[in-house]
Design a protein around this motif. Structure first.
Motif, PDB file in Angstrom:
ATOM      1  N   VAL A  57      88.157   5.342 -41.967  1.00  0.00           N
ATOM      2  CA  VAL A  57      89.501   4.743 -41.920  1.00  0.00           C
ATOM      3  C   VAL A  57      89.458   3.309 -42.469  1.00  0.00           C
ATOM      4  N   ILE A  58      88.421   2.563 -42.093  1.00  0.00           N
ATOM      5  CA  ILE A  58      88.301   1.185 -42.586  1.00  0.00           C
ATOM      6  C   ILE A  58      88.103   1.180 -44.099  1.00  0.00           C
ATOM      7  N   GLN A  59      87.296   2.135 -44.627  1.00  0.00           N
ATOM      8  CA  GLN A  59      87.105   2.238 -46.077  1.00  0.00           C
ATOM      9  C   GLN A  59      88.435   2.513 -46.770  1.00  0.00           C
ATOM     10  N   ALA A  60      89.271   3.343 -46.153  1.00  0.00           N
ATOM     11  CA  ALA A  60      90.599   3.638 -46.717  1.00  0.00           C
ATOM     12  C   ALA A  60      91.458   2.383 -46.724  1.00  0.00           C
ATOM     13  N   MET A  61      91.353   1.576 -45.650  1.00  0.00           N
ATOM     14  CA  MET A  61      92.102   0.314 -45.598  1.00  0.00           C
ATOM     15  C   MET A  61      91.634  -0.632 -46.689  1.00  0.00           C
ATOM     16  N   GLU A  62      90.312  -0.716 -46.895  1.00  0.00           N
ATOM     17  CA  GLU A  62      89.763  -1.595 -47.933  1.00  0.00           C
ATOM     18  C   GLU A  62      90.289  -1.178 -49.313  1.00  0.00           C
ATOM     19  N   GLU A  63      90.306   0.118 -49.564  1.00  0.00           N
ATOM     20  CA  GLU A  63      90.775   0.613 -50.863  1.00  0.00           C
ATOM     21  C   GLU A  63      92.265   0.335 -51.064  1.00  0.00           C
ATOM     22  N   SER A  64      93.052   0.518 -49.989  1.00  0.00           N
ATOM     23  CA  SER A  64      94.498   0.292 -50.103  1.00  0.00           C
ATOM     24  C   SER A  64      94.802  -1.194 -50.314  1.00  0.00           C
ATOM     25  N   LEU A  65      94.066  -2.077 -49.627  1.00  0.00           N
ATOM     26  CA  LEU A  65      94.273  -3.518 -49.818  1.00  0.00           C
ATOM     27  C   LEU A  65      93.855  -3.954 -51.225  1.00  0.00           C
ATOM     28  N   ALA A  66      92.756  -3.338 -51.730  1.00  0.00           N
ATOM     29  CA  ALA A  66      92.291  -3.685 -53.081  1.00  0.00           C
ATOM     30  C   ALA A  66      93.329  -3.255 -54.115  1.00  0.00           C
ATOM     31  N   ARG A  67      93.935  -2.093 -53.897  1.00  0.00           N
ATOM     32  CA  ARG A  67      94.959  -1.621 -54.833  1.00  0.00           C
ATOM     33  C   ARG A  67      96.184  -2.557 -54.814  1.00  0.00           C
ATOM     34  N   ALA A  68      96.558  -3.015 -53.607  1.00  0.00           N
ATOM     35  CA  ALA A  68      97.699  -3.935 -53.501  1.00  0.00           C
ATOM     36  C   ALA A  68      97.373  -5.278 -54.172  1.00  0.00           C
ATOM     37  N   ALA A  69      96.126  -5.743 -54.028  1.00  0.00           N
ATOM     38  CA  ALA A  69      95.728  -7.023 -54.635  1.00  0.00           C
ATOM     39  C   ALA A  69      95.751  -6.937 -56.159  1.00  0.00           C
ATOM     40  N   LYS A  70      95.381  -5.751 -56.703  1.00  0.00           N
ATOM     41  CA  LYS A  70      95.392  -5.585 -58.155  1.00  0.00           C
ATOM     42  C   LYS A  70      96.805  -5.710 -58.714  1.00  0.00           C
ATOM     43  N   SER A  71      97.776  -5.227 -57.949  1.00  0.00           N
ATOM     44  CA  SER A  71      99.166  -5.330 -58.413  1.00  0.00           C
ATOM     45  C   SER A  71      99.616  -6.795 -58.452  1.00  0.00           C
ATOM     46  N   ARG A  72      98.962  -7.653 -57.665  1.00  0.00           N
ATOM     47  CA  ARG A  72      99.297  -9.082 -57.623  1.00  0.00           C
ATOM     48  C   ARG A  72      98.510  -9.857 -58.695  1.00  0.00           C
ATOM     49  N   TYR A  73      97.201  -9.614 -58.785  1.00  0.00           N
ATOM     50  CA  TYR A  73      96.349 -10.393 -59.684  1.00  0.00           C
ATOM     51  C   TYR A  73      96.251  -9.790 -61.092  1.00  0.00           C
ATOM     52  N   GLY A  74      96.532  -8.500 -61.213  1.00  0.00           N
ATOM     53  CA  GLY A  74      96.425  -7.854 -62.528  1.00  0.00           C
ATOM     54  C   GLY A  74      95.626  -6.568 -62.414  1.00  0.00           C
ATOM     55  N   ALA A  75      96.142  -5.504 -63.033  1.00  0.00           N
ATOM     56  CA  ALA A  75      95.502  -4.190 -62.884  1.00  0.00           C
ATOM     57  C   ALA A  75      94.142  -4.130 -63.563  1.00  0.00           C
ATOM     58  N   GLU A  76      93.899  -5.018 -64.559  1.00  0.00           N
ATOM     59  CA  GLU A  76      92.627  -4.966 -65.263  1.00  0.00           C
ATOM     60  C   GLU A  76      91.501  -5.654 -64.507  1.00  0.00           C
ATOM     61  N   MET A  77      91.843  -6.399 -63.483  1.00  0.00           N
ATOM     62  CA  MET A  77      90.814  -7.074 -62.684  1.00  0.00           C
ATOM     63  C   MET A  77      90.141  -6.088 -61.722  1.00  0.00           C
ATOM     64  N   ASP A  78      88.846  -6.346 -61.504  1.00  0.00           N
ATOM     65  CA  ASP A  78      88.100  -5.551 -60.533  1.00  0.00           C
ATOM     66  C   ASP A  78      88.125  -6.294 -59.204  1.00  0.00           C
ATOM     67  N   ILE A  79      89.168  -5.997 -58.396  1.00  0.00           N
ATOM     68  CA  ILE A  79      89.329  -6.654 -57.100  1.00  0.00           C
ATOM     69  C   ILE A  79      88.792  -5.721 -56.013  1.00  0.00           C
ATOM     70  N   ARG A  80      87.942  -6.281 -55.157  1.00  0.00           N
ATOM     71  CA  ARG A  80      87.378  -5.500 -54.059  1.00  0.00           C
ATOM     72  C   ARG A  80      87.664  -6.196 -52.734  1.00  0.00           C
ATOM     73  N   VAL A  81      87.802  -5.373 -51.683  1.00  0.00           N
ATOM     74  CA  VAL A  81      88.101  -5.913 -50.356  1.00  0.00           C
ATOM     75  C   VAL A  81      87.035  -5.409 -49.383  1.00  0.00           C
ATOM     76  N   SER A  82      86.553  -6.322 -48.559  1.00  0.00           N
ATOM     77  CA  SER A  82      85.564  -5.965 -47.541  1.00  0.00           C
ATOM     78  C   SER A  82      86.076  -6.418 -46.176  1.00  0.00           C
ATOM     79  N   ILE A  83      86.165  -5.484 -45.238  1.00  0.00           N
ATOM     80  CA  ILE A  83      86.617  -5.808 -43.875  1.00  0.00           C
ATOM     81  C   ILE A  83      85.416  -5.868 -42.962  1.00  0.00           C
ATOM     82  N   ASP A  84      85.244  -7.003 -42.285  1.00  0.00           N
ATOM     83  CA  ASP A  84      84.134  -7.164 -41.343  1.00  0.00           C
ATOM     84  C   ASP A  84      84.323  -6.208 -40.176  1.00  0.00           C
ATOM     85  N   ARG A  85      83.299  -5.375 -39.922  1.00  0.00           N
ATOM     86  CA  ARG A  85      83.418  -4.338 -38.880  1.00  0.00           C
ATOM     87  C   ARG A  85      83.466  -4.918 -37.468  1.00  0.00           C
ATOM     88  N   LYS A  86      83.140  -6.209 -37.299  1.00  0.00           N
ATOM     89  CA  LYS A  86      83.156  -6.809 -35.960  1.00  0.00           C
ATOM     90  C   LYS A  86      84.387  -7.674 -35.731  1.00  0.00           C
TER      91      LYS A  86
END
Length: 543
Positions: free
Chosen positions: A29-58
């Protein structure tokens, strides 16, 4: 919707709640959240950018990073996600192709549309994880019985709650007109479990023959323990069924054990199958004996098996015909499924009429060909002679054993038969040559002139043509089309050429033409014999 310190912990709590509800790994579920946030960030910064999101498990803190990969100069295509070795030197010492430069970027403020998109990604990932979990849990349960609760009905298909997931009972897998309401308990056989892009993955059946076999295994301890074995099952769901059983312990009656005290065991199965009548039949290695048992309650007078054609003829008394066939052919159809053979049922009167017709046909052959009177021709047929070749080339003693036949009569009979055969061969050769048959095929050992003529009529005029034939084209065979066995007529079938003989003839022709090396053929046969011997040794060791 900015991801602030206030709702960082809420991310983890949401992931835990969803994972608990769907019974999947929280990390998915957390991996799905990371992917969804990364997709939303790409729409803000640019689709050609490689934006990644990491959620601290703690702590639940989400870190947004931009990743750029070092590539060779000529491979640079995406200036937002790639950079050359020279460009990378300002960010790191001694950069190499394939290195990654990671820069943290400010978290994005998700708008309403971006938040909705992120939610959809999470839901999709959760559904995929749920389906994978369900597949892994149930893939090894194919061939077993599951208990479940009816959830709903969709277009005649029943959706069943099986605890940690859903299964589907299609309408063609239900018995007769049985119907279910929500919350009804249901027992069904797991017919298949497969990955589907959407919808249930577990497919149930109540009409499969193995469903009945598994029910008997549950009701009869001797079957579960392996003392009694179910060898064959045939069903007309909701109406009637036949099951063949054998006991590996001579002191236990397989039929009695399956019936149970006062029919208690079989009645439990009958009750589950909506009153389906079940015939329990002792299985026998001898096909004829097993078939006689399978056609019960009808009595059988005679059984004739054609093993090559996988067909069987059953002769029953005239008054037993309707009982043997059953209502709408049910009895004979189930017996056919049980034995795996096509069954033709004849009455004694029909069989007698057919035998008389064959007798008359053979008598006429001898009368016309050998210029005999009808009585003498009938005497030959009654003694078992069926063709001119048998009369011409049989041992003289067999003719002398016929009452009223002396040595001179026997010699005359054989001489006439040989003359007729030679004349037939001469005419067949003339016809074959007129059709353009080459001498290589005429001289080929194993083919009679009549066979050569039959081949020529189908366009086979050279040894090369003959060598390209398949064995079934010569000997005939059977093909299964839409569940029905269909006869394939062979070019040489009327000359009683078997499949093995056809294989030998074709292989001999190929060797003569140099298409096949005999030494390689012998090596292949030797290797096949070794493999067969090894398999037999393994079976003996297992036994």
């Amino acid at each position: 919707m900015a991801i602030t310190a206030a709702n960082q912990l809420e991310l983890l709590q949401t992931a835990e709640a969803v994972a608990r509800e769907k019974m999947i790994d929280p990390d998915l579920v957390i991996q799905a959240m990371e992917e969804s946030l990364a997709r939303a960030a790409k729409s803000r910064y640019g689709a050609e950018m490689d934006i990644r999101v990491s959620i601290d498990r703690k702590t639940g803190k989400a870190t947004f990073t931009r990743v750029r990969t070092v590539v060779a100069d000529e491979e640079l295509e995406n200036y937002q996600a790639e950079l050359t070795v020279e460009q990378a030197k300002q960010y790191m010492e001694n950069p190499q192709v394939g290195d990654e430069i990671v820069d943290e970027v400010p978290p994005v403020d998700l708008g309403r549309i971006a938040a909705q998109s992120a939610k959809q990604v999470i839901l999709q990932k959760v559904r995929e994880a749920e389906r994978d979990r369900q597949y892994e849990e149930f893939k090894d349960r194919v061939g077993t019985i599951l208990n479940g609760v009816v959830k709903r009905e969709e277009y005649g298909n029943i959706i069943v709650d099986i605890g940690r997931g859903e299964a589907i009972l299609r309408r063609n897998e239900k018995i007769g007109r049985e119907s279910y309401r929500p919350n009804d308990r249901i027992r069904a056989y797991v017919k298949d479990v497969r990955r589907e892009t959407r919808g249930p993955q577990v497919f149930l059946s109540r009409t499969d023959p193995q469903f009945m076999a598994e029910l008997f295994k549950m009701e009869v301890p001797e079957i579960y323990d392996g003392i009694i074995e179910i060898k064959a099952v045939a069903r007309d769901p909701g109406s009637r069924a036949k099951i063949g059983v054998i006991s590996h312990d001579s002191s236990i009656d397989p039929v009695g054990a399956c019936v149970g005290m006062r029919g208690s065991r079989v009645q439990a199965v009958v009750g589950e199958l909506q009153g389906e009548k079940i015939d329990i039949i002792p299985w026998n290695e001898d096909q004829a004996t097993f078939l006689v048992n399978a056609l019960q309650p009808a009595e059988v007078s005679k059984v004739v098996i054609d093993e090559e054609a996988q067909k069987i003829e059953v002769v029953v008394p005239d008054e037993q015909l309707s009982l043997a066939i059953g209502r709408r052919g049910q009895n004979v159809r189930l017996a056919s499924q049980l034995t795996g053979l096509d069954i033709d049922i004849l009455t004694e009167a029909e069989e007698s009429a057919r035998r008389q017709a064959e007798f008359a046909e053979r008598t006429k052959l001898f009368v016309d060909a050998l210029d005999l009177d009808e009585f003498f021709a009938q005497l030959l047929v009654a003694e078992g002679f069926t063709s001119l070749e048998e009369v011409a080339y049989v041992d003289m003693d067999e003719l002398l054993s016929i009452e009223g036949v002396d040595e001179s009569t026997a010699e005359e009979l054989q001489a006439r038969a040989r003359d007729v055969i030679e004349e037939q061969n001469r005419k067949a050769l003339e016809a074959a040559r007129e059709l353009g048959v080459e001498d290589s095929l005429i001289a080929f050992e194993g083919l009679t002139p009549q066979m050569v003529e039959a081949l020529a009529q189908d366009g086979i005029k050279t040894l090369e043509d003959f060598a390209t034939c398949a064995d079934w084209e010569l000997a005939g065979g059977w093909t299964t089309v839409d569940g029905q066995r269909v006869k394939d007529d062979g070019l040489l079938e009327k000359f009683d050429v078997s499949l093995e003989e056809a294989q030998t003839l074709i292989m001999t022709a190929r060797i003569q033409l140099g298409w096949v090396d005999p030494s390689e053929l012998e090596a292949d046969e030797a290797e096949g014999d070794e493999l067969e011997g090894a398999e037999e040794n393994e079976e003996e060791a297992e036994a």
